[in-house]
Write a protein that holds these residues in place. Structure first.
Motif, mmCIF file in Angstrom:
data_model
loop_
_atom_site.group_PDB
_atom_site.id
_atom_site.type_symbol
_atom_site.label_atom_id
_atom_site.label_comp_id
_atom_site.label_asym_id
_atom_site.label_seq_id
_atom_site.Cartn_x
_atom_site.Cartn_y
_atom_site.Cartn_z
ATOM 1 N N PHE A 45 0.810 -1.225 0.000
ATOM 2 C CA PHE A 45 0.000 0.000 0.000
ATOM 3 C C PHE A 45 0.843 1.274 0.000
ATOM 4 O O PHE A 45 0.300 2.372 0.055
ATOM 5 C CB PHE A 45 -0.923 0.031 1.225
ATOM 6 C CG PHE A 45 -2.018 -1.002 1.192
ATOM 7 C CD1 PHE A 45 -2.592 -1.418 0.005
ATOM 8 C CD2 PHE A 45 -2.477 -1.556 2.371
ATOM 9 C CE1 PHE A 45 -3.604 -2.364 -0.010
ATOM 10 C CE2 PHE A 45 -3.494 -2.498 2.367
ATOM 11 C CZ PHE A 45 -4.055 -2.902 1.178
ATOM 12 N N ALA A 46 2.158 1.165 -0.030
ATOM 13 C CA ALA A 46 3.038 2.328 0.121
ATOM 14 C C ALA A 46 2.718 3.439 -0.866
ATOM 15 O O ALA A 46 2.794 4.623 -0.523
ATOM 16 C CB ALA A 46 4.502 1.901 -0.013
ATOM 17 N N ASP A 47 2.342 3.111 -2.079
ATOM 18 C CA ASP A 47 2.071 4.132 -3.102
ATOM 19 C C ASP A 47 0.589 4.222 -3.464
ATOM 20 O O ASP A 47 0.227 4.706 -4.525
ATOM 21 C CB ASP A 47 2.889 3.838 -4.357
ATOM 22 C CG ASP A 47 2.567 2.479 -4.966
ATOM 23 O OD1 ASP A 47 1.857 1.683 -4.310
ATOM 24 O OD2 ASP A 47 3.021 2.214 -6.088
ATOM 25 N N LYS A 48 -0.275 3.769 -2.549
ATOM 26 C CA LYS A 48 -1.708 3.714 -2.860
ATOM 27 C C LYS A 48 -2.539 4.763 -2.117
ATOM 28 O O LYS A 48 -3.765 4.717 -2.173
ATOM 29 C CB LYS A 48 -2.267 2.327 -2.512
ATOM 30 C CG LYS A 48 -1.574 1.179 -3.220
ATOM 31 C CD LYS A 48 -2.028 1.069 -4.638
ATOM 32 C CE LYS A 48 -1.588 -0.238 -5.242
ATOM 33 N NZ LYS A 48 -0.675 -0.100 -6.335
ATOM 34 N N PHE A 49 -1.909 5.698 -1.415
ATOM 35 C CA PHE A 49 -2.662 6.690 -0.646
ATOM 36 C C PHE A 49 -3.631 7.447 -1.568
ATOM 37 O O PHE A 49 -3.271 7.909 -2.640
ATOM 38 C CB PHE A 49 -1.715 7.683 0.031
ATOM 39 C CG PHE A 49 -2.404 8.599 0.990
ATOM 40 C CD1 PHE A 49 -2.665 8.193 2.287
ATOM 41 C CD2 PHE A 49 -2.820 9.864 0.601
ATOM 42 C CE1 PHE A 49 -3.323 9.031 3.181
ATOM 43 C CE2 PHE A 49 -3.467 10.702 1.483
ATOM 44 C CZ PHE A 49 -3.719 10.288 2.776
ATOM 45 N N GLY A 50 -4.895 7.548 -1.129
ATOM 46 C CA GLY A 50 -5.920 8.237 -1.905
ATOM 47 C C GLY A 50 -6.516 7.405 -3.022
ATOM 48 O O GLY A 50 -7.399 7.870 -3.737
ATOM 49 N N GLN A 51 -6.072 6.169 -3.170
ATOM 50 C CA GLN A 51 -6.565 5.298 -4.234
ATOM 51 C C GLN A 51 -7.522 4.246 -3.679
ATOM 52 O O GLN A 51 -7.544 3.971 -2.484
ATOM 53 C CB GLN A 51 -5.402 4.602 -4.931
ATOM 54 C CG GLN A 51 -4.456 5.551 -5.644
ATOM 55 C CD GLN A 51 -3.324 4.797 -6.310
ATOM 56 O OE1 GLN A 51 -3.481 3.677 -6.783
ATOM 57 N NE2 GLN A 51 -2.152 5.420 -6.350
ATOM 58 N N ARG A 52 -8.278 3.647 -4.593
ATOM 59 C CA ARG A 52 -9.187 2.567 -4.209
ATOM 60 C C ARG A 52 -8.396 1.288 -3.978
ATOM 61 O O ARG A 52 -7.645 0.851 -4.844
ATOM 62 C CB ARG A 52 -10.245 2.344 -5.284
ATOM 63 C CG ARG A 52 -11.175 1.177 -4.986
ATOM 64 C CD ARG A 52 -12.378 1.150 -5.888
ATOM 65 N NE ARG A 52 -13.128 2.383 -5.832
ATOM 66 C CZ ARG A 52 -13.921 2.762 -4.824
ATOM 67 N NH1 ARG A 52 -14.051 1.970 -3.768
ATOM 68 N NH2 ARG A 52 -14.563 3.900 -4.848
ATOM 69 N N ILE A 53 -8.568 0.702 -2.781
ATOM 70 C CA ILE A 53 -7.901 -0.565 -2.470
ATOM 71 C C ILE A 53 -8.900 -1.630 -2.027
ATOM 72 O O ILE A 53 -8.502 -2.753 -1.729
ATOM 73 C CB ILE A 53 -6.821 -0.381 -1.378
ATOM 74 C CG1 ILE A 53 -7.427 0.127 -0.077
ATOM 75 C CG2 ILE A 53 -5.706 0.528 -1.868
ATOM 76 C CD1 ILE A 53 -6.477 0.074 1.103
ATOM 77 N N ALA A 54 -10.180 -1.271 -1.966
ATOM 78 C CA ALA A 54 -11.212 -2.218 -1.521
ATOM 79 C C ALA A 54 -12.537 -1.840 -2.169
ATOM 80 O O ALA A 54 -12.654 -0.804 -2.839
ATOM 81 C CB ALA A 54 -11.338 -2.198 0.002
ATOM 82 N N GLN A 55 -13.545 -2.662 -1.948
ATOM 83 C CA GLN A 55 -14.886 -2.390 -2.459
ATOM 84 C C GLN A 55 -15.507 -1.199 -1.725
ATOM 85 O O GLN A 55 -15.100 -0.850 -0.622
ATOM 86 C CB GLN A 55 -15.771 -3.625 -2.275
ATOM 87 C CG GLN A 55 -15.294 -4.846 -3.025
ATOM 88 C CD GLN A 55 -15.345 -4.661 -4.530
ATOM 89 O OE1 GLN A 55 -16.282 -4.079 -5.064
ATOM 90 N NE2 GLN A 55 -14.335 -5.162 -5.219
ATOM 91 N N ASP A 56 -16.521 -0.585 -2.346
ATOM 92 C CA ASP A 56 -17.207 0.575 -1.750
ATOM 93 C C ASP A 56 -17.756 0.282 -0.359
ATOM 94 O O ASP A 56 -17.856 1.181 0.472
ATOM 95 C CB ASP A 56 -18.389 1.014 -2.631
ATOM 96 C CG ASP A 56 -17.914 1.673 -3.913
ATOM 97 O OD1 ASP A 56 -16.741 2.082 -3.985
ATOM 98 O OD2 ASP A 56 -18.729 1.760 -4.849
ATOM 99 N N CYS A 57 -18.123 -0.963 -0.100
ATOM 100 C CA CYS A 57 -18.760 -1.303 1.180
ATOM 101 C C CYS A 57 -17.758 -1.425 2.322
ATOM 102 O O CYS A 57 -18.147 -1.629 3.465
ATOM 103 C CB CYS A 57 -19.561 -2.596 1.053
ATOM 104 S SG CYS A 57 -18.560 -4.030 0.605
#
Length: 198
Positions: A45-57
């Motif tokens: 997750f190091a470069d995933k800040f502000g990105q979608r990493i899971a489902q909306d729920c």
């Protein structure tokens, strides 16, 4: 469980009971969200800040202010007051677990997550009370599975932060057949290995 047969070999869908105690989130995402791993770029997750990493729920929280919880603290081991930190909000990565060194190395604001094993250890970013927040959906997951496993109670686990691979113990499990919970089955720890999919 004394009469439980072994789970079948191979890849199967697994439905996890709501009493899983946070072990899946703890291993699959919790350690990976600590800046102790992020600052070394040893987290998926190091470069995933502000990105979608899971489902909306999916919304996930780390909270040091919950009265009576194992993770409750007035201040962390660096003297910062405890707070409630939203890590994932509707699938979007919103925060990491940040200690003082993590703040200096990554630039993310501290979250009151500094903890040390004892006075001889330097503080590191660690989870407090970490959980998936309540949602507004009640999916019929078991009915959607024709052949799989219902993991009712979970045990401990571990994670490789750089890859996101994790494993966990299943203490109580049942087969799912045609959308219904069937006979109990024993799931060896080595079998219950998964790849993070959020």
């Amino acid at each position: 469980m004394l009469r439980a047969g072994y789970a079948p070999a191979g890849k199967l869908p697994v439905v996890i009971g709501n009493e899983f105690g946070g072990v899946i989130f703890h291993e699959a995402c919790g350690h990976i969200l600590e800046t102790t791993a992020v600052e070394k770029n040893a987290s998926v997750f190091a470069d995933k800040f502000g990105q979608r990493i899971a489902q909306d729920c999916v919304s996930a929280v780390d909270d040091g202010t919950l009265p009576g919880s194992w993770g409750m603290v007035n201040v962390d081991d660096e003297g910062m007051p405890a707070q409630r930190t939203v890590l994932i909000e509707k699938g979007i990565l919103k925060s990491f677990l940040v200690d003082r060194v993590g703040e200096m190395k990554t630039g993310y604001a501290r979250t009151g997550s500094g903890r040390r094993q004892n006075y001889t250890f330097a503080p590191a970013s660690r989870m407090r009370s970490t959980f998936i927040d309540n949602g507004d959906q009640t999916p019929s997951l078991i009915r959607s599975v024709s052949h799989g496993i219902y993991a009712r109670k979970m045990g401990g686990g571990s994670v490789s932060p750089g890859t996101g691979d994790y494993n966990f113990a299943v203490n109580e499990a049942y087969m799912i057949r045609n959308g219904e919970i069937a006979e109990p089955c024993a799931v060896p720890r080595w079998w219950a290995t998964a790849r993070r999919t959020c």
